[in-house]
Design an enzyme around this catalytic site. Structure first.
Site, PDB file in Angstrom:
ATOM      1  N   HIS D 228       6.309  58.016  -7.903  1.00 26.08           N
ATOM      2  CA  HIS D 228       4.970  58.241  -8.415  1.00 26.08           C
ATOM      3  C   HIS D 228       4.085  57.005  -8.310  1.00 26.08           C
ATOM      4  CE1 HIS D 228       1.754  60.546  -9.831  1.00 26.08           C
ATOM      5  NE2 HIS D 228       1.446  59.587 -10.661  1.00 26.08           N
ATOM      6  N   TYR D 232       0.000  55.336  -6.497  1.00 26.84           N
ATOM      7  CA  TYR D 232      -1.065  54.444  -6.940  1.00 26.84           C
ATOM      8  C   TYR D 232      -1.144  53.203  -6.066  1.00 26.84           C
ATOM      9  CZ  TYR D 232      -1.750  57.661 -10.611  1.00 26.84           C
ATOM     10  OH  TYR D 232      -2.039  58.810 -11.282  1.00 26.84           O
ATOM     11  N   HIS D 379      -2.548  69.317  -2.651  1.00 31.97           N
ATOM     12  CA  HIS D 379      -2.942  68.240  -3.556  1.00 31.97           C
ATOM     13  C   HIS D 379      -2.863  66.879  -2.874  1.00 31.97           C
ATOM     14  CE1 HIS D 379      -3.134  65.568  -7.003  1.00 31.97           C
ATOM     15  NE2 HIS D 379      -1.959  65.084  -6.655  1.00 31.97           N
ATOM     16  N   PHE D 380      -1.715  66.582  -2.264  1.00 24.42           N
ATOM     17  CA  PHE D 380      -1.639  65.213  -1.757  1.00 24.42           C
ATOM     18  C   PHE D 380      -2.341  65.026  -0.416  1.00 24.42           C
ATOM     19  CE2 PHE D 380       2.836  66.617  -0.754  1.00 24.42           C
ATOM     20  CZ  PHE D 380       2.739  66.559   0.612  1.00 24.42           C
ATOM     21  N   HIS D 381      -2.735  66.120   0.214  1.00 25.19           N
ATOM     22  CA  HIS D 381      -3.612  65.919   1.365  1.00 25.19           C
ATOM     23  C   HIS D 381      -5.032  65.601   0.910  1.00 25.19           C
ATOM     24  CE1 HIS D 381      -0.317  67.316   3.918  1.00 25.19           C
ATOM     25  NE2 HIS D 381      -0.954  66.690   4.871  1.00 25.19           N
ATOM     26  N   ARG D 442       6.557  74.682  -0.005  1.00 27.49           N
ATOM     27  CA  ARG D 442       6.240  73.550   0.845  1.00 27.49           C
ATOM     28  C   ARG D 442       7.450  73.287   1.739  1.00 27.49           C
ATOM     29  NH1 ARG D 442       6.729  68.250  -3.068  1.00 27.49           N
ATOM     30  NH2 ARG D 442       6.242  67.166  -1.147  1.00 27.49           N
ATOM     31  N   ARG D 443       7.352  72.332   2.637  1.00 24.88           N
ATOM     32  CA  ARG D 443       8.511  71.824   3.381  1.00 24.88           C
ATOM     33  C   ARG D 443       9.340  72.906   4.047  1.00 24.88           C
ATOM     34  NH1 ARG D 443      11.087  67.098  -0.357  1.00 24.88           N
ATOM     35  NH2 ARG D 443       9.697  65.527   0.419  1.00 24.88           N
TER      36      ARG D 443
END
Lengths: 69, 75, 297, 591
Positions: D228, D232, D379-381, D442-443
């Site tokens: 995580h 950041y 989300h992470f894209h 996903r994946r």
């Protein structure tokens, strides 16, 4: 030109998420659009934006805005 | 986009119209913008939790936290 | 440190948002009883899952409308598949992995857990209406990950039972000897099961009405005179409710004295999907053991 | 006479440039794999075996999430430290050493990943998360370790500069950019302890056959201890750019230096004790621990929400200085024609949307709805794929002239590129989020199943696939334009007419910030205490339950090929052939 070319490009880009999700929102109120219909709607929206941006401003309007400055 | 009087046509904005110091700057536009964002967040959160999530039955139930709170497993 | 009034306002709003989020989640946990997969279950040995739950992955009844489903995930399947449970039931899933990390996720629901070797995921779920749910593995588990799927069938009350049927008969008998067809019926429900065990062989049907108490196993043997059937291959099928177990027996003139362990078994095509998974697993194991034993000799 | 970075710090500019180019190379390969996956997954064009999809996915994840972001980060941070302290690095040879170590680490990691495409016995198709018992080749883990050690040394380099500066300026406040670098680095040091422990104590010895087994839940938890905060680590350079570049480019000043410091301190202390929120659905971790992780995670929203205000207010300040008026009318006065501005502003906007889907991910029980679904990919894209990547690409248009001394090849192409990225990502991530809500995982190479279908309430899965493919195509086009611009700029001749190397002034300066904010020891101590609170009991419980080295497991190297036969350690010959490839790549990067 009401806004700069760059700003116009960005405004048009902003319409992408609106057009994509407009269909979903309309589906809640039981307005079902097909992909084609929403694409046409999107192109229409962009057309309106272009007209708005490129339409020469009336003299009256221009002086008004000049005054408020 | 609404047509207000102060929305004026500027194809080219001069770099610096004026110098605004710390004390004379009130970020009211930021407050407006972020206020809108706040409302969107609150709406979407409730929508996601109570419509999308709780409407997505069945859900895993009957656990330890409930047990601790009520002394019995919820059915 | 001077912070602008508007920013202070926003700071407060942000805190309200954060506390509101936590409050919503807590409400879901406490008032609605939504539980996280936790550490309630003891760890297990993933390579030898031979406790009573996972050696034979299945659904078991533990109370009125209460069921437990023991599920294993392995490359690239779930056992049992499909998992069959009745409507209006409370089902507790116990899911573990035989090899790598998988997941067990019912598509279109909030039933979703990681499946970690050594750990057992426990999830209690209430099913109302009859429905068929797809199960996916949503954690990458190897080159065939995308083919790993299963089903959970929530079936109407009247179509649901937990009857296990296993019927056995010799492959070959000598003309004149009896063909002993042994049917083992296990009632895994808590309530007694009233049913009929029926054997069909040749053109004949034999049947027996039985009542099996909850959790009990009933065994019966039909002895059929092979002379009446005559020489040749004869298909037989034992039926209990919706379950069928069938195979073929060959009546021969004279029995050759050669007990070939490998051809002896597993010629029966299981019509019952429910048993398919478990039967296969244990069946193959048994044959492998037999075969290697024979080699040693 | 201009005053560009390359003129002030010619030696450092070379390192920064090398770091940027390495980052772009990773972006190019990772981006190529991105479109391959998009087309494969959506079923529009499948030219490879589905098993190879996971090799592509591993490379895409590692190259973009680790290599692209972190190489760019070390470049930006080196620039930030040298510029804001106005002093060169203490020893440029040391700087090249850590850069070299990072390159070697990347190459060593890439070798087994790429070997997955060949018939070689070597493979590491274990994805970016490398969860045991999936086992990668030892070289994969070893390379990762070297890479991380390289970043540690980079951090040491920045600290060294700061210490030397402090000797000469004992009473001065740490300049804001350096402050941001130092807090981020401290956070990184704490965070990487998790992955270092996972790899050095467990995974590497296990892949070498030195220990029998590992505890999959333990290594997984240690991964997320790092997994995580690494998010950041990518995000902080983007935040830095929003704080110190965006106000300037908007024509204004940073609204508040003290609040910027508060934000970075909050990230230092809250980033790490949150990783368990990736494990809400893991059996073997008590619900209470998950609840604690959720509380920490939710409070981690605070610095991001504060950032939103400060950054927007700084932009508004610029807009008003440029003559903007009204409640929202000032938005028109922003320099939208400037690709650096437009790119960063659009990235920020997408991050606002990502913030929302992140809030859902952070919620404990609502996680059942979205865990490991396509939603997370959406989300992470938006976060690393847009907030970070688009910011990086946008500031590249400012940085490239600074580190090469050459004028940008085309500002119009640059503007088109950032807008195209925004539009492409809108389509792609929107469809991914929606797909996730339908339960699409996903994946997976082929999200089509035999026994059931995903049901869309509005539209259909086919339309979502079309959106994803369209988005992917636009993103690829955007990347092509980006590289055209980078190459075009590199081929330009030197220019004397470039903007000076500067960052934004502040409205409320560092003198307003309480001194305690600069007390890095205090914040580090608090961060460590919080980590101990959040992690010691879960870790002890996991070890107590499953043992330090876990149950007996079958190692499963994910060989991409017809079978799944167990493949033990590789032969020397494959290492050497792969080594030659590595040397070629290093040579390519170095030039």
């Amino acid at each position: 030109m009401r806004i700069s070319k760059g700003a116009l490009l960005v405004v048009i880009a902003f319409t992408a998420p609106l057009i994509v999700e407009l269909r979903t929102v309309l589906a809640w109120v039981n307005v079902e659009l097909t992909v084609l219909e929403s694409a046409v709607l999107g192109i229409g929206l962009i057309g309106v934006l272009l007209v708005w941006a490129l339409w020469p401003q009336s003299q009256n309007n221009a002086t008004e805005s000049a005054e408020t400055e | 986009m609404s047509q207000t009087a102060d929305e004026k046509a500027r194809s080219e904005t001069p770099e610096h119209d004026r110098e605004i110091g710390h004390d004379e700057f009130d970020p009211i536009g930021t407050l407006t913008l972020i206020g809108i964002y706040f409302l969107i967040l609150v709406f979407l959160w409730f929508f996601m939790y109570f419509v999308e999530f709780l409407g997505n039955d069945p859900t895993v139930v009957g656990g330890t936290l409930v047990f601790a709170a009520t002394g019995e497993r919820l059915r | 440190m001077n912070i602008h009034t508007y920013e202070k306002l926003w700071l407060v709003a942000a805190m309200v948002l954060i506390v509101g989020f936590i409050a919503t989640i807590t409400y879901g946990s406490v008032a609605l009883g939504i539980t996280m997969v936790g550490d309630q279950q003891e760890t297990v040995e993933p390579t030898e899952l031979n406790d009573e739950r996972f050696s034979d992955p299945r659904v078991a009844q533990v109370g009125e409308n209460e069921y437990e489903a023991y599920v294993t995930a392995q490359m690239f399947s779930f056992q049992p598949d499909p998992i069959e449970v009745p409507e209006d039931s409370e089902v507790t899933f116990y899911v573990t992995s035989r090899d790598v990390i998988h997941s067990f996720s019912l598509v279109g629901t909030n039933v979703n857990t990681m499946v970690i070797p050594g750990e057992v995921a426990e999830m209690t779920v209430e099913f109302d209406e009859p429905e068929e749910y797809g199960v996916v593995c949503n954690e990458y588990c190897g080159p065939n990950h995308h083919n790993m799927e299963g089903m959970v069938h929530v079936v109407p009350e009247e179509e649901f039972d937990l009857t296990e049927l296993d019927a056995e008969a010799p492959d070959e008998v000598e003309t004149g000897d009896d063909i002993d067809v042994t049917a083992t019926v296990e009632n895994r429900l808590l309530d007694p099961l009233e049913t009929t065990v029926a054997l069909e062989i040749g053109n004949e049907t034999f049947s027996e009405d039985v009542t099996i108490d909850g959790g009990e196993t009933y065994e019966t043997t039909f002895a059929i005179d092979s002379t009446q059937l005559g020489e040749g291959d004869h298909d037989w099928a034992v039926t209990v409710g919706d379950h069928t177990d069938s195979s073929t027996v060959t009546v021969v003139d004279e029995l050759e004295d050669d007990a070939d362990g490998e051809t002896n078994e597993n010629t029966d095509e299981d019509a019952d999907g429910d048993e398919n998974g478990t039967e296969d697993e244990t069946g193959t194991d048994a044959t492998e053991n037999d075969a290697s034993g024979g080699d040693d000799e | 006479m201009t005053n560009t970075y390359i003129e002030s710090f010619p030696a450092e500019a070379k390192v920064v440039r090398a770091a940027f180019y390495s980052s772009f190379l990773a972006l190019a390969i990772g981006g190529l794999f991105g479109i391959v996956q998009t087309l494969h997954r959506t079923g529009y064009y499948r030219f490879m075996d589905s098993a190879d999809y996971y090799t592509v996915l591993t490379a895409h994840g590692v190259l973009l999430a680790i290599t692209f972001t972190i190489f760019f980060l070390v470049g930006v941070f080196t620039w930030a430290v040298t510029t804001s302290l106005d002093r060169p690095v203490e020893d440029i040879r040391f700087t090249w050493v850590w850069y070299g170590l990072m390159v070697v680490g990347t190459v060593l990691t890439a070798i087994p990943i790429f070997a997955g495409f060949t018939d070689s016995e070597m493979s590491a198709s274990v994805l970016f998360t490398f969860y045991a018992p999936l086992q990668g080749h030892p070289l994969f883990y070893f390379g990762l370790v070297l890479f991380v050690v390289g970043t540690w040394l980079a951090g040491a380099d920045w600290f060294r500069s700061w210490w030397a500066w402090k000797q000469e300026h004992p009473d001065e406040r740490i300049p804001l950019p350096t402050f941001m670098v130092l807090t981020t680095t401290l956070m990184w040091y704490i965070a990487t302890l998790g992955v270092a422990a996972a790899i050095l104590l467990f995974l590497l010895p296990w892949s070498l056959g030195l220990v029998e087994s590992v505890n999959p839940l333990l290594t997984r938890t240690l991964f997320w201890f790092f997994g995580h905060p690494v998010v950041y680590f990518w995000l902080m350079p983007a935040y830095m750019m929003w704080y110190i570049m965006l106000p300037k480019i908007s024509g204004g000043k940073l609204f508040s230096d003290p609040l910027a410091r508060v934000v970075f301190v909050l990230f230092l202390i809250l980033s790490v004790p949150t990783g368990i929120h990736h494990q809400y659905l893991d059996p073997g971790i008590a619900e209470g621990f998950k609840f604690i992780a959720m509380t920490n995670t939710m409070f981690l929203l605070l610095p991001s929400l504060l950032t939103a205000f400060t950054v927007v207010a700084s932009m508004e300040h610029g807009a008003r200085q440029r003559g903007g008026t009204g409640y929202l009318g000032w938005l028109k006065a922003l320099p939208w024609r400037d690709p650096v501005f437009a790119g960063m502003a659009l990235a920020g906007l997408m991050f606002a949307a990502a913030g929302f889907s992140g809030m859902i991910n952070a919620g404990m029980n609502i996680n059942y709805l979205v865990h490991n679904t396509f939603w997370v990919v959406g989300h992470f894209h938006l976060t690393v794929g847009t907030a970070v990547a688009l910011t990086f690409m946008a500031v590249t248009y400012w940085f490239l002239p600074q580190v090469t001394g050459k004028e940008l090849w085309s500002r119009s192409v640059a503007l088109g590129q950032v807008v195209l990225w925004f539009v492409g990502m809108t389509f792609m991530s929107n469809a991914m989020h929606r797909g996730g809500l339908l339960g699409i995982p996903r994946r997976t190479a082929e999200p089509q199943y035999e026994g059931f279908e995903f049901e869309a309430a509005v539209g259909s899965v086919g339309e979502l696939d079309a959106q994803i493919a369209l988005g992917g195509a636009l993103l690829t086009l955007s990347l092509v334009l980006f590289f055209a611009n980078v190459i075009g700029t590199a081929l330009n001749s030197r220019s004397d007419d470039l903007p000076a190397n500067e960052y934004a002034d502040t409205l409320s300066g560092p003198s307003d910030a309480p001194l305690v904010l600069d007390n890095l020891k205090l914040w580090t101590a608090i961060a460590i205490v919080l980590v101990i609170f959040a992690y010691s009991f879960p870790l002890l419980s996991i070890i107590e339950r499953g043992g330090l080295f876990g149950p007996e497991l079958t190692e499963l190297p994910v060989s991409i090929g017809p079978g799944l036969e167990y493949l033990s350690t590789t032969t020397v010959s494959t290492v050497t052939t792969a080594g030659e490839t590595a040397i070629a790549i290093i040579a390519g990067v170095g030039s």
